[in-house]
Design a protein around this motif. Structure first.
Motif, PDB file in Angstrom:
ATOM      1  N   GLN A 147      19.035  45.128 -35.719  1.00  5.69           N
ATOM      2  CA  GLN A 147      19.695  45.800 -36.842  1.00  5.69           C
ATOM      3  C   GLN A 147      21.211  45.792 -36.696  1.00  5.69           C
ATOM      4  OE1 GLN A 147      17.355  47.098 -34.914  1.00  5.69           O
ATOM      5  NE2 GLN A 147      15.720  48.066 -36.087  1.00  5.69           N
ATOM      6  N   TYR A 148      21.717  45.520 -35.511  1.00  2.00           N
ATOM      7  CA  TYR A 148      23.156  45.445 -35.285  1.00  2.00           C
ATOM      8  C   TYR A 148      23.694  44.216 -36.013  1.00  2.00           C
ATOM      9  CZ  TYR A 148      27.443  44.442 -32.624  1.00  2.00           C
ATOM     10  OH  TYR A 148      28.732  44.146 -32.251  1.00  2.00           O
ATOM     11  N   ASP A 149      24.527  44.424 -37.028  1.00  2.00           N
ATOM     12  CA  ASP A 149      25.052  43.340 -37.844  1.00  2.00           C
ATOM     13  C   ASP A 149      26.569  43.428 -37.939  1.00  2.00           C
ATOM     14  OD1 ASP A 149      22.640  41.997 -38.509  1.00  2.00           O
ATOM     15  OD2 ASP A 149      22.185  43.543 -39.990  1.00  2.00           O
ATOM     16  N   PRO A 150      27.296  43.014 -36.906  1.00  2.00           N
ATOM     17  CA  PRO A 150      28.760  43.064 -36.943  1.00  2.00           C
ATOM     18  C   PRO A 150      29.323  41.971 -37.842  1.00  2.00           C
ATOM     19  CG  PRO A 150      28.034  41.958 -34.968  1.00  2.00           C
ATOM     20  CD  PRO A 150      26.777  42.423 -35.657  1.00  2.00           C
ATOM     21  N   VAL A 151      30.616  42.072 -38.123  1.00  2.00           N
ATOM     22  CA  VAL A 151      31.314  41.066 -38.923  1.00  2.00           C
ATOM     23  C   VAL A 151      31.991  40.090 -37.960  1.00  2.00           C
ATOM     24  CG1 VAL A 151      33.085  40.648 -40.669  1.00  2.00           C
ATOM     25  CG2 VAL A 151      31.679  42.725 -40.783  1.00  2.00           C
ATOM     26  N   TRP A 152      31.496  38.879 -37.880  1.00  2.00           N
ATOM     27  CA  TRP A 152      32.048  37.859 -37.013  1.00  2.00           C
ATOM     28  C   TRP A 152      31.708  36.493 -37.607  1.00  2.00           C
ATOM     29  CZ3 TRP A 152      28.889  34.602 -33.723  1.00  2.00           C
ATOM     30  CH2 TRP A 152      27.506  34.847 -33.849  1.00  2.00           C
ATOM     31  N   SER A 153      32.242  35.436 -37.046  1.00  2.00           N
ATOM     32  CA  SER A 153      32.025  34.109 -37.622  1.00  2.00           C
ATOM     33  C   SER A 153      31.625  33.110 -36.545  1.00  2.00           C
ATOM     34  CB  SER A 153      33.285  33.620 -38.351  1.00  2.00           C
ATOM     35  OG  SER A 153      34.397  33.607 -37.477  1.00  2.00           O
ATOM     36  N   ALA A 154      30.855  32.120 -36.958  1.00  4.37           N
ATOM     37  CA  ALA A 154      30.413  31.050 -36.054  1.00  4.37           C
ATOM     38  C   ALA A 154      30.003  29.845 -36.884  1.00  4.37           C
ATOM     39  CB  ALA A 154      29.255  31.515 -35.177  1.00  4.37           C
ATOM     40  N   MET A 167      32.896  30.170 -32.083  1.00 10.48           N
ATOM     41  CA  MET A 167      32.706  31.565 -32.486  1.00 10.48           C
ATOM     42  C   MET A 167      34.046  32.294 -32.502  1.00 10.48           C
ATOM     43  SD  MET A 167      29.463  32.804 -30.179  1.00 10.48           S
ATOM     44  CE  MET A 167      27.817  32.117 -30.351  1.00 10.48           C
ATOM     45  N   ARG A 168      34.145  33.261 -33.379  1.00 12.15           N
ATOM     46  CA  ARG A 168      35.250  34.210 -33.364  1.00 12.15           C
ATOM     47  C   ARG A 168      34.644  35.605 -33.435  1.00 12.15           C
ATOM     48  NH1 ARG A 168      38.464  37.483 -36.611  1.00 12.15           N
ATOM     49  NH2 ARG A 168      40.671  37.579 -35.951  1.00 12.15           N
ATOM     50  N   ILE A 169      34.815  36.386 -32.360  1.00 11.06           N
ATOM     51  CA  ILE A 169      34.228  37.724 -32.246  1.00 11.06           C
ATOM     52  C   ILE A 169      35.369  38.741 -32.257  1.00 11.06           C
ATOM     53  CG2 ILE A 169      32.762  39.237 -30.879  1.00 11.06           C
ATOM     54  CD1 ILE A 169      31.606  36.685 -29.569  1.00 11.06           C
ATOM     55  N   PRO A 170      35.595  39.441 -33.364  1.00 11.82           N
ATOM     56  CA  PRO A 170      36.694  40.415 -33.423  1.00 11.82           C
ATOM     57  C   PRO A 170      36.472  41.567 -32.446  1.00 11.82           C
ATOM     58  CG  PRO A 170      35.929  39.834 -35.630  1.00 11.82           C
ATOM     59  CD  PRO A 170      34.935  39.286 -34.661  1.00 11.82           C
ATOM     60  N   PHE A 171      37.535  41.990 -31.797  1.00  8.69           N
ATOM     61  CA  PHE A 171      37.433  43.133 -30.883  1.00  8.69           C
ATOM     62  C   PHE A 171      37.067  44.411 -31.631  1.00  8.69           C
ATOM     63  CE2 PHE A 171      40.626  40.572 -28.302  1.00  8.69           C
ATOM     64  CZ  PHE A 171      39.664  40.122 -27.412  1.00  8.69           C
ATOM     65  N   SER A 172      37.356  44.467 -32.929  1.00  5.71           N
ATOM     66  CA  SER A 172      37.026  45.663 -33.710  1.00  5.71           C
ATOM     67  C   SER A 172      35.525  45.868 -33.837  1.00  5.71           C
ATOM     68  CB  SER A 172      37.647  45.558 -35.110  1.00  5.71           C
ATOM     69  OG  SER A 172      37.110  44.450 -35.823  1.00  5.71           O
ATOM     70  N   GLN A 173      34.718  44.822 -33.576  1.00 10.55           N
ATOM     71  CA  GLN A 173      33.269  44.927 -33.686  1.00 10.55           C
ATOM     72  C   GLN A 173      32.618  45.310 -32.349  1.00 10.55           C
ATOM     73  OE1 GLN A 173      31.989  44.501 -36.957  1.00 10.55           O
ATOM     74  NE2 GLN A 173      34.225  44.600 -37.158  1.00 10.55           N
ATOM     75  N   LEU A 174      33.428  45.484 -31.309  1.00  6.90           N
ATOM     76  CA  LEU A 174      32.924  45.854 -29.991  1.00  6.90           C
ATOM     77  C   LEU A 174      33.453  47.230 -29.613  1.00  6.90           C
ATOM     78  CD1 LEU A 174      33.672  42.491 -28.133  1.00  6.90           C
ATOM     79  CD2 LEU A 174      31.525  43.149 -29.244  1.00  6.90           C
TER      80      LEU A 174
END
Length: 580
Positions: A147-154, A167-174
């Protein structure tokens, strides 16, 4: 059981090699374009990670194919580039599926433990078809919350040498502790389904306990500025419905409807998050499947509403995997269908209770204390009816105003990631004599308990348990209805230790359990549990429970071998017993 755990903890543990470590490089120029092709100049400055090893099928051997990974970061995000080489690139499958779903395509995964607590973490994945996946690991286990659905791109790309991913994983999603220099747990995995092969950067043996506790480390991330983490999402919605079978005599046939509301997400420092909503919009949530229930017990539906699914573990603690632990918080109770009813030739009754407002705070402090708190309010709901003979309208309340509160605290301690938790829930129904709602609903319902998980040898042995209690009070008719319900059956003739009392105005009970498990080892696994639940234990106002009045013993024993043999790769025999 306690003596067995003490003995297990005293046994010597073989010396382990220090965990692997990799250094992330800060991005100095233009950020790479996330297109899966790895043709950006920025990647040349990042060190290559290529020392992977097989976990399956031949544990510890060199991988069949080479995998190369690079890591970069800037003030906003972590960038990942992966090159999966394969001479027979034409055999790479590019299956398309839904997000978080499995398929026969190759998958690249990166898992992060930003708190470095060796217990919780995040996994981000992309397959050769470009399908993303993400999970939150609330416990030291490979499985996580989809169910964890962060905003990131790949993105991924297949060519004649294999396939690649970015991948780009924003620090705001962690979520991670504040500090100039960060040290995170790290694991990188490549799955090759057509070869039944899994390659890992840090090998986690098949006979080992735990998952996140086995990670290597990611160093070098420094100077990340604090973010406000503020999101505001107002909405307005309208609907227009035309039906061919509308009865012209139905005075409640409406073609249009409107609604407005909004959601707020705000960071309370780097560790806590506030989510608030007013008249939440669940119009895009997947509908429940059709159900025909002929049993005495309610149907349990999965929660799909985003406000309640995100951060659910912080409010429930269910990922602790305590067998038969009470579900103190079942979020489908909030906004559930009204409990009252009305009859007539034509009826207009709400299908669900409106949620006026709700707010929750979730997160984990640097001290290892996980916090989850929720409050929600629902209004009085009315139903209307029309009878043609005589020509009369009627309206009654079918659900009273309700207030709900939930608190979950969990503290980690010790080098073995042991923990102890506390649950408290409260539901108040503002019942009165309107349509007899005081006869079917209690006024106040309290429930709560403590639980613990004591680990040794990195989770190979665990002693778990819980103690809980409940108290429900209300009108005598409502309490009598509880006593007669399928969860209690006080009136059943085959018992002499409880007595049905139609005049009582409250119901109280308790539950207690103790369990000992061996979770790792090449040849044997086992677990034994003793549980008791008193007749008056009742948590269904805000939680979920099927039956009370039980003394239960269950045990299981597994005989296996995780090492491949000449004629077979593994075997497992499981014995299970339960009495109660």
């Amino acid at each position: 059981m306690a003596a067995a755990l003490t003995l297990a903890a005293a046994l010597p543990v073989a010396a382990q090699a220090p965990p692997k470590s990799i250094h992330a490089s800060r991005l100095t120029g233009q950020a790479p374009t996330i297109d899966g092709r790895l043709d950006d100049a920025a990647w040349a400055a990042a060190p290559v990670i290529s020392d992977f090893v097989q976990r399956d099928p031949d544990e510890g051997k060199a991988p069949t194919f080479i995998t190369q990974v690079r890591l970069l970061y800037d003030d906003d995000a972590l960038y990942v580039a992966a090159r999966m080489l394969r001479p027979d690139a034409h055999t790479i499958r590019r299956s398309i599926s839904r997000r978080d779903s499995e398929s026969d395509a190759e998958v690249f995964l990166i898992s992060l433990d930003p708190y470095l607590d060796r217990r919780t973490g995040y996994t981000f994945s992309v397959n050769s078809g470009g399908v993303r996946g993400d999970r939150y690991h609330a416990q030291d286990q490979e499985g996580g919350e989809a169910q964890y659905d962060p905003v990131w791109s790949a993105r991924s790309d297949v060519d004649d040498q294999g396939w690649s991913a970015e991948m780009r994983i924003p620090f705001s999603q962690l979520r991670f502790n504040a500090g100039r220099e960060q040290v995170w747990g790290l694991q990188i995995t490549r799955n090759i389904p057509d070869k039944n092969e899994k390659n890992q950067w840090t090998l986690i043996p098949r006979d080992a306990a735990g998952y996140i506790s086995q990670f290597g480390t990611l160093e070098g991330i420094a100077g990340i500025p604090a973010s406000r983490r503020l999101e505001l999402l107002p909405y307005a919605a309208a609907s227009l419905t035309y039906r061919a079978d509308v009865n012209p005599k139905n005075p409640f046939a409406e073609k249009s409807a409107t609604r407005i509301g909004g959601d707020l997400k705000m960071g309370l420092g780097p560790n806590l998050t506030l989510d608030a909503t007013i008249h939440p919009d669940f119009g895009q949530v997947e509908a429940d499947p059709a159900d025909v229930n002929l049993s005495a017990f309610e149907t349990v539906f999965a929660e799909r509403r985003p406000f309640f699914t995100e951060g659910a573990e912080a409010l429930t603690g269910l990922a602790q995997n305590f067998i038969q632990r009470p579900v103190y918080f079942y979020s489908r109770r909030i906004g559930a269908p009204p409990r009252g009813s009305i009859s007539g030739d034509f009826v207009k009754q709400p299908t669900n209770t409106t949620i006026l407002s709700a707010a929750k705070v979730t997160g984990r402090l640097k001290s290892g204390l996980s916090i989850g708190a929720l409050a929600a309010v629902t209004p009085r709901e009315y139903a209307r009816s029309y009878d043609s003979l005589p020509d009369t309208f009627d309206g009654v309340a079918v659900e009273p105003p309700n207030a709900f509160a939930v608190i979950r605290l969990q503290q980690d301690f010790g080098k073995q990631q042991s923990n102890a938790g506390l649950n408290v829930t409260y539901a108040h129904h503002f019942v009165d004599e309107r349509r007899g709602l005081q006869d079917i609903l209690s006024r106040n319902a309290f429930a709560g308990g403590v639980d613990w998980k004591l680990r040794s040898q990195q989770g190979k042995y665990e002693l778990t348990g819980f103690v809980g209690a409940s108290h429900v009070e209300g009108d005598s008719n409502a309490i009598a209805r509880l006593q007669r319900g399928s969860a209690h059956y006080y009136q059943r003739p085959d018992q002499d230790h409880i007595r049905y009392d139609a005049g009582r105005r409250s119901l109280s009970g308790y539950t207690v359990s103790l369990r000992h498990d061996k979770n790792a080892g090449r040849f044997t696994l086992w677990g034994f549990q003793l549980l008791a639940r008193s007749p008056g234990f009742e948590i269904n106002d805000l939680g979920r429970m099927q039956t009370a009045d039980d003394i239960n013993f269950n045990g299981d024993f597994i005989l296996r071998d995780t090492k491949p043999h000449r004629t077979f790769r593994s075997y497992m025999v499981q014995l299970t017993t339960e009495s109660g």
